[in-house]
Scaffold this active site. Structure first.
Site, PDB file in Angstrom:
ATOM      1  N   ASP A  89       0.856  -1.192   0.000  1.00 36.06           N
ATOM      2  CA  ASP A  89       0.000   0.000   0.000  1.00 36.06           C
ATOM      3  C   ASP A  89       0.890   1.239   0.000  1.00 36.06           C
ATOM      4  O   ASP A  89       0.719   2.143   0.814  1.00 36.06           O
ATOM      5  CB  ASP A  89      -0.919  -0.017   1.220  1.00 36.06           C
ATOM      6  CG  ASP A  89      -2.052   1.006   1.123  1.00 36.06           C
ATOM      7  OD1 ASP A  89      -2.474   1.321   0.003  1.00 36.06           O
ATOM      8  OD2 ASP A  89      -2.509   1.490   2.178  1.00 36.06           O
ATOM      9  N   ASN A 105       1.752   7.060   3.141  1.00 31.85           N
ATOM     10  CA  ASN A 105       2.555   6.131   3.938  1.00 31.85           C
ATOM     11  C   ASN A 105       4.053   6.407   3.826  1.00 31.85           C
ATOM     12  O   ASN A 105       4.874   5.560   4.184  1.00 31.85           O
ATOM     13  CB  ASN A 105       2.260   4.683   3.526  1.00 31.85           C
ATOM     14  CG  ASN A 105       0.951   4.194   4.112  1.00 31.85           C
ATOM     15  OD1 ASN A 105       0.509   4.669   5.154  1.00 31.85           O
ATOM     16  ND2 ASN A 105       0.313   3.242   3.441  1.00 31.85           N
ATOM     17  N   ASP A 150       3.674   1.840   7.920  1.00 31.02           N
ATOM     18  CA  ASP A 150       2.420   1.103   7.777  1.00 31.02           C
ATOM     19  C   ASP A 150       2.484  -0.016   6.738  1.00 31.02           C
ATOM     20  O   ASP A 150       2.000   0.119   5.605  1.00 31.02           O
ATOM     21  CB  ASP A 150       1.272   2.059   7.446  1.00 31.02           C
ATOM     22  CG  ASP A 150      -0.091   1.380   7.617  1.00 31.02           C
ATOM     23  OD1 ASP A 150      -0.117   0.228   8.086  1.00 31.02           O
ATOM     24  OD2 ASP A 150      -1.111   2.013   7.283  1.00 31.02           O
TER      25      ASP A 150
END
Length: 324
Positions: A198, A203, A215
């Site tokens: 992701d 992030n 994350d």
């Protein structure tokens, strides 16, 4: 625990859980911007700032969470700039009254600037280093990025959700199915490695003259381009420049198979459908109607019909290329 939400996660339970691993908060608990899990920042009696992350029940099983932790800790040991969970007596995953949680050091910083080419090249190097570590082993428990979990299951969740207006259901489901069929046809990964999964601007933090990757909650197996394509924005000319900059840093540490460029638009379609499915699946959690109220409006679904039509056209275009 069979409850899929956080209705029993009270402040007292949170504090008791943190104190159960020998960390004693002195400040209040500051909720951070997370909807899938519950994340809180606090200052402890050692005057250090921590972040406590409570995992959503029944999303991942413990072996999958531990694999996320082990991957992140391996990256940290290889000096890839990631924020890794803290270990207490050799353990990083804890449980208290049915809730699994972990602790991180609190890391501040500015959000990554996608239009800064120097930062983009630096990020390319970091992702290359991340992938060079990732290729050394395989996940045993984390799932893959596949069409079943990113297209077909989300479709079921979306069409079962009351938020989709009846007046738009036929138009929406028609173009949705066209996008799913075309994306599935074109999604043929050549190699699957361990990924951040992701890797978007939210992030990545700019902290103390370096980028920090945070994350890894969505780490999965998949094609390497998954950790690169979300950094591309603007028209095709801008995306080619950004991609060339990313890969100039990336390929200092890992080889990139340019055939994976053909996976960018299928992956974009999969992310679009998966995101709508995620909102539909989580709608029973009170945090979602409160923070995503637009999901239940006709305007939102009308916009998604247009967005899916545009994505369907993009899936029919030639893949982005670094060469004329």
């Amino acid at each position: 625990m069979t409850d899929f939400s956080f209705q029993n996660l009270t402040p007292d339970l949170i504090l008791d859980a943190i104190e159960s691993v020998g960390v004693y908060p002195e400040s209040g608990l500051l909720p951070l911007n997370s909807y899938e899990n519950r994340v809180y920042q606090f200052r402890a009696d050692d005057n250090r700032r921590y972040v406590a992350k409570f995992y959503r029940p029944e999303r991942w099983h413990s072996e999958q969470i531990q694999e996320e932790h082990d991957f992140t800790l391996a990256l940290q040991q290889a000096e890839v700039p990631v924020v890794a969970p803290l270990r207490v007596d050799g353990q990083s995953l804890f449980e208290h009254q049915g809730y699994r949680f972990c602790l991180f050091p609190s890391v501040g910083g500015r959000q990554f600037e996608m239009d800064n080419l120097d930062h983009l090249e630096m990020l390319g190097r970091y992702i290359g280093r991340l992938h060079s570590v990732a290729m050394q082993e395989e996940f045993a428990h984390r799932p893959a990025i596949d069409t079943a979990s990113y297209l077909h299951q989300p479709r079921t969740d979306i069409l079962a959700c009351d938020c989709l207006p009846d007046t738009l259901r036929l138009a929406f489901s028609t173009v949705l199915d066209q996008v799913i069929n075309k994306a599935e046809e074109k999604f043929t990964p050549f190699q699957q490695i361990r990924l951040h999964g992701d890797c978007h601007a939210g992030n990545i933090l700019w902290s103390q003259e370096q980028l920090m990757i945070v994350d890894l909650d969505d780490c999965r197996r998949g094609p390497a381009v998954q950790d690169l394509w979300m950094m591309l924005s603007g028209d095709r000319q801008n995306q080619v420049m950004q991609l060339d900059t990313l890969l100039s840093g990336y390929e200092e540490f890992a080889a990139f198979d340019t055939r994976e460029l053909a996976l960018i638009e299928p992956l974009r379609a999969m992310r679009m459908v998966h995101y709508m499915g995620w909102l539909a699946k989580r709608w029973h959690d009170p945090a979602f109607p409160r923070n995503f109220s637009w999901f239940a409006t006709d305007k939102y679904w009308e916009q998604q019909i247009l967005a899916l039509k545009e994505q369907l056209a993009a899936l029919d275009e030639a893949a982005i290329s670094l060469y004329p």
